[in-house]
Design a protein around this motif. Structure first.
Motif, PDB file in Angstrom:
ATOM      1  N   ALA A   3      28.582  48.086  47.450  1.00  0.00           N
ATOM      2  CA  ALA A   3      27.341  47.368  47.137  1.00  0.00           C
ATOM      3  C   ALA A   3      26.172  48.320  47.298  1.00  0.00           C
ATOM      4  N   ARG A   7      29.086  43.025  49.743  1.00  0.00           N
ATOM      5  CA  ARG A   7      29.740  42.316  48.645  1.00  0.00           C
ATOM      6  C   ARG A   7      31.228  42.261  48.940  1.00  0.00           C
ATOM      7  N   ARG A  56      28.190  37.686  47.722  1.00  0.00           N
ATOM      8  CA  ARG A  56      27.193  38.730  47.961  1.00  0.00           C
ATOM      9  C   ARG A  56      26.271  38.265  49.075  1.00  0.00           C
TER      10      ARG A  56
END
Length: 108
Positions: free
Chosen positions: A67, A72, A81
């Motif tokens: 991420a 994530r 997320r």
């Protein structure tokens, strides 16, 4: 036993079995409620990069993914997320992405 307690107990047992976790391992559980009505329980264990989710009545193990900012996780058709700022989002099954927020912890 209340439904919430039963779900938390189920997630704890399944996650512990999947991890082979010792009782001394620290754990964190959070309950989320989303704008589209989705609710899920998210669990983390120290020394494990995965996230454990109970969503739609099913336990799912999510692998940590790369991420740019925040965290994530994804697996089994679920993408979660958790940005450094702003609301968390979840996408599962064929539903659109929806914003989610942590619900205050009820007395357990």
């Amino acid at each position: 036993m209340g439904r919430h307690k039963a779900i938390v107990l189920t997630v704890s047992m399944l996650a512990g079995a999947m991890l082979g976790a010792r009782q001394a391992d620290a754990q964190t559980f959070q309950t989320y409620r989303c704008a589209d009505g989705t609710q899920f329980i998210l669990g983390f264990y120290d020394h494990d990069k995965r996230a454990f989710v109970q969503i739609g009545g099913q336990p799912v193990t999510l692998a940590k993914r790369l991420a740019v900012s925040g965290m994530r996780y994804s697996g089994a058709g679920v993408t979660l997320r958790i940005p450094k700022t702003g609301p968390a989002t979840v996408k599962h099954l064929k539903r659109p992405v929806t914003a989610c927020a942590v619900v205050d912890k009820p007395g357990i």
